[in-house]
Every structure is written in C-alpha cells, then in structure tokens.
Enzyme design. Structure first.
Site, PDB file in Angstrom:
ATOM      1  N   LYS A   9       0.844  -1.203   0.000  1.00  0.00           N
ATOM      2  CA  LYS A   9       0.000   0.000   0.000  1.00  0.00           C
ATOM      3  C   LYS A   9       0.885   1.262   0.000  1.00  0.00           C
ATOM      4  O   LYS A   9       2.094   1.182   0.242  1.00  0.00           O
ATOM      5  CB  LYS A   9      -0.913  -0.032   1.232  1.00  0.00           C
ATOM      6  CG  LYS A   9      -1.863  -1.239   1.245  1.00  0.00           C
ATOM      7  CD  LYS A   9      -2.787  -1.180   2.455  1.00  0.00           C
ATOM      8  CE  LYS A   9      -3.661  -2.417   2.540  1.00  0.00           C
ATOM      9  NZ  LYS A   9      -4.638  -2.325   3.656  1.00  0.00           N
ATOM     10  N   TYR A  49     -12.295  -3.295  -3.189  1.00  0.00           N
ATOM     11  CA  TYR A  49     -12.789  -3.344  -1.807  1.00  0.00           C
ATOM     12  C   TYR A  49     -14.317  -3.362  -1.738  1.00  0.00           C
ATOM     13  O   TYR A  49     -14.891  -2.977  -0.715  1.00  0.00           O
ATOM     14  CB  TYR A  49     -12.236  -2.152  -1.025  1.00  0.00           C
ATOM     15  CG  TYR A  49     -10.778  -2.325  -0.596  1.00  0.00           C
ATOM     16  CD1 TYR A  49     -10.376  -3.455   0.125  1.00  0.00           C
ATOM     17  CD2 TYR A  49      -9.822  -1.361  -0.877  1.00  0.00           C
ATOM     18  CE1 TYR A  49      -9.062  -3.619   0.530  1.00  0.00           C
ATOM     19  CE2 TYR A  49      -8.494  -1.523  -0.464  1.00  0.00           C
ATOM     20  CZ  TYR A  49      -8.125  -2.653   0.243  1.00  0.00           C
ATOM     21  OH  TYR A  49      -6.820  -2.815   0.652  1.00  0.00           O
ATOM     22  N   ASN A 112      -1.595  -0.395   7.192  1.00  0.00           N
ATOM     23  CA  ASN A 112      -1.058  -1.707   7.590  1.00  0.00           C
ATOM     24  C   ASN A 112      -0.190  -2.332   6.500  1.00  0.00           C
ATOM     25  O   ASN A 112      -0.048  -3.541   6.405  1.00  0.00           O
ATOM     26  CB  ASN A 112      -2.180  -2.646   8.057  1.00  0.00           C
ATOM     27  CG  ASN A 112      -3.236  -2.881   7.003  1.00  0.00           C
ATOM     28  OD1 ASN A 112      -3.105  -2.423   5.861  1.00  0.00           O
ATOM     29  ND2 ASN A 112      -4.275  -3.610   7.346  1.00  0.00           N
ATOM     30  N   HIS A 115      -1.679  -5.640   1.508  1.00  0.00           N
ATOM     31  CA  HIS A 115      -2.920  -6.394   1.347  1.00  0.00           C
ATOM     32  C   HIS A 115      -2.578  -7.738   0.727  1.00  0.00           C
ATOM     33  O   HIS A 115      -1.713  -7.818  -0.139  1.00  0.00           O
ATOM     34  CB  HIS A 115      -3.886  -5.644   0.413  1.00  0.00           C
ATOM     35  CG  HIS A 115      -5.015  -6.504  -0.071  1.00  0.00           C
ATOM     36  ND1 HIS A 115      -6.168  -6.698   0.655  1.00  0.00           N
ATOM     37  CD2 HIS A 115      -5.143  -7.268  -1.194  1.00  0.00           C
ATOM     38  CE1 HIS A 115      -6.968  -7.526  -0.015  1.00  0.00           C
ATOM     39  NE2 HIS A 115      -6.365  -7.881  -1.130  1.00  0.00           N
ATOM     40  N   GLU A 126      -9.175 -10.576  -7.903  1.00  0.00           N
ATOM     41  CA  GLU A 126      -8.304  -9.403  -7.729  1.00  0.00           C
ATOM     42  C   GLU A 126      -7.210  -9.350  -8.795  1.00  0.00           C
ATOM     43  O   GLU A 126      -6.870  -8.278  -9.292  1.00  0.00           O
ATOM     44  CB  GLU A 126      -7.687  -9.420  -6.323  1.00  0.00           C
ATOM     45  CG  GLU A 126      -8.736  -9.212  -5.233  1.00  0.00           C
ATOM     46  CD  GLU A 126      -8.202  -9.418  -3.820  1.00  0.00           C
ATOM     47  OE1 GLU A 126      -6.991  -9.707  -3.661  1.00  0.00           O
ATOM     48  OE2 GLU A 126      -8.994  -9.279  -2.868  1.00  0.00           O
TER      49      GLU A 126
HETATM   50  P1  CMP Z   1      -6.817  -5.130   3.778  1.00  0.00           P
HETATM   51  O1  CMP Z   1      -6.202  -6.473   3.950  1.00  0.00           O
HETATM   52  O2  CMP Z   1      -6.334  -4.282   2.687  1.00  0.00           O
HETATM   53  O3  CMP Z   1      -8.399  -5.310   3.624  1.00  0.00           O
HETATM   54  C1  CMP Z   1      -9.326  -4.331   4.046  1.00  0.00           C
HETATM   55  C2  CMP Z   1      -8.665  -3.181   4.740  1.00  0.00           C
HETATM   56  O4  CMP Z   1      -9.510  -2.299   5.431  1.00  0.00           O
HETATM   57  C3  CMP Z   1      -7.720  -3.712   5.766  1.00  0.00           C
HETATM   58  O5  CMP Z   1      -6.605  -4.305   5.140  1.00  0.00           O
HETATM   59  C4  CMP Z   1      -7.436  -2.465   6.601  1.00  0.00           C
HETATM   60  O6  CMP Z   1      -6.353  -1.727   6.085  1.00  0.00           O
HETATM   61  C5  CMP Z   1      -8.695  -1.621   6.384  1.00  0.00           C
HETATM   62  N1  CMP Z   1      -9.432  -1.389   7.622  1.00  0.00           N
HETATM   63  C6  CMP Z   1      -9.530  -0.214   8.235  1.00  0.00           C
HETATM   64  N2  CMP Z   1     -10.311  -0.309   9.311  1.00  0.00           N
HETATM   65  C7  CMP Z   1     -10.730  -1.577   9.382  1.00  0.00           C
HETATM   66  C8  CMP Z   1     -11.570  -2.298  10.289  1.00  0.00           C
HETATM   67  N3  CMP Z   1     -12.143  -1.731  11.346  1.00  0.00           N
HETATM   68  N4  CMP Z   1     -11.758  -3.612  10.036  1.00  0.00           N
HETATM   69  C9  CMP Z   1     -11.190  -4.211   8.957  1.00  0.00           C
HETATM   70  N5  CMP Z   1     -10.391  -3.571   8.070  1.00  0.00           N
HETATM   71  C10 CMP Z   1     -10.169  -2.261   8.292  1.00  0.00           C
END
Ligand code: CMP
Length: 143
Positions: A9, A49, A112, A115, A126
C-alpha cells in the site's frame, strides 16, 4: 498452480518497504509472476474493496489506497494464498504476531503496509481486476 495478489500500500512504498516485502516472499520460495507500480484509480479501488462498501472505514480505505503509488504483485506457488495471509499477519497490526509483515512493520489498522487476497476465489478476482492477461507470466527456471 495457486496464485495470490499482494499490494504494498502507499504507506509501504513511502516507507521504502517494497524490497523487504518482495524479499520475504522470494526467499520463502514463491515465484514472482507479475509486478507493477500504480496509483490505483478510484474505480478499481472501489471494485477491489467492494465487499467493504457501507462499512464505517470504507471511504477512508478507498481514499488511502488511491493516495499514491502502490505496488501490485502476483506470487505463485503451492498454498500461496494461505501462507501469504500467515506471513502478512492479522488485519489489526496490534494483533499481528512478531515475524509477520504487520507484526514487524506496522501499528495502524489503516496503514497496515500490505494487502493479500483472503481466498483463492478473491485472488482470481483481484488478479483479473489489476492485471491484464499479458502482464502475468508463466515461466520456468532453466538453472
Ligand atoms: P486489507 O487487507 O487491505 O483489507 C481491508 C482493509 O480495510 C484492511 O486491510 C485495513 O487496512 C482496512 N481497515 C480499516 N479499518 C478496518 C476495520 N475496522 N476492520 C477491517 N479492516 C479495516
């Protein structure tokens, strides 16, 4: 053979973590079959998403992933979807085990770093969304 989509990311790119992440997957033994640096469009990010549409964090999530260059990667190998999820760690980095990408390199749920597809079906969807057929390579080692 199984394939998964990883996205480093925008926070991961800005923190110079692309090499670290590629290296972990390469060293583990997975095969790199697609790679590109892209500023994701809003349209593709919303499709990617889609399952989170309507959730409180959705708008922030889409605006963050489209905020700058991200690296899109496809790795191939036996069990790569499940193993990659283990290597990535829990969604909330505060719950991620040390040794995982998020457990070692992140503290924030939104930022984070990475992904990874959560199932073989998600991976297929995807990969198709982000890559053309001619951008994903099948190759064999001749060494
Ligand atoms: P990712 O694996 O990219 O998939 C969905 C993303 O939503 C997740 O990583 C997080 O970066 C983001 N996210 C932010 N807030 C939340 C939350 N409360 N629960 C789950 N995903 C979240």
């Amino acid at each position: 053979m199984d394939r998964t989509l990883l996205i480093v990311k925008p926070d991961g790119v800005q923190r110079n973590l692309v090499g670290e992440i590629l290296s972990r997957w390469e060293k583990r033994g997975f095969k790199l079959v697609a790679l590109k640096l892209v500023v994701p469009s809003k349209e593709l990010a919303e499709q990617h998403y889609g399952e989170h549409k309507g959730k409180p964090f959705y708008d922030k999530l889409v605006s963050f992933i489209t905020s700058g260059p991200a690296v899109f990667i496809v790795f191939e190998g036996k069990g790569v979807v499940e193993t990659s999820r283990k290597m990535i760690g829990a969604t909330n980095p505060l719950n991620s085990e040390p040794g995982t990408v998020r457990g070692d390199l992140a503290v924030d749920m939104g930022r984070n770093v990475i992904h990874g597809s959560d199932s073989k079906d998600s991976a297929a969807r995807e990969i198709k969304l982000w890559f053309g057929d001619n951008e994903v390579f099948s190759w064999t080692s001749h060494s």
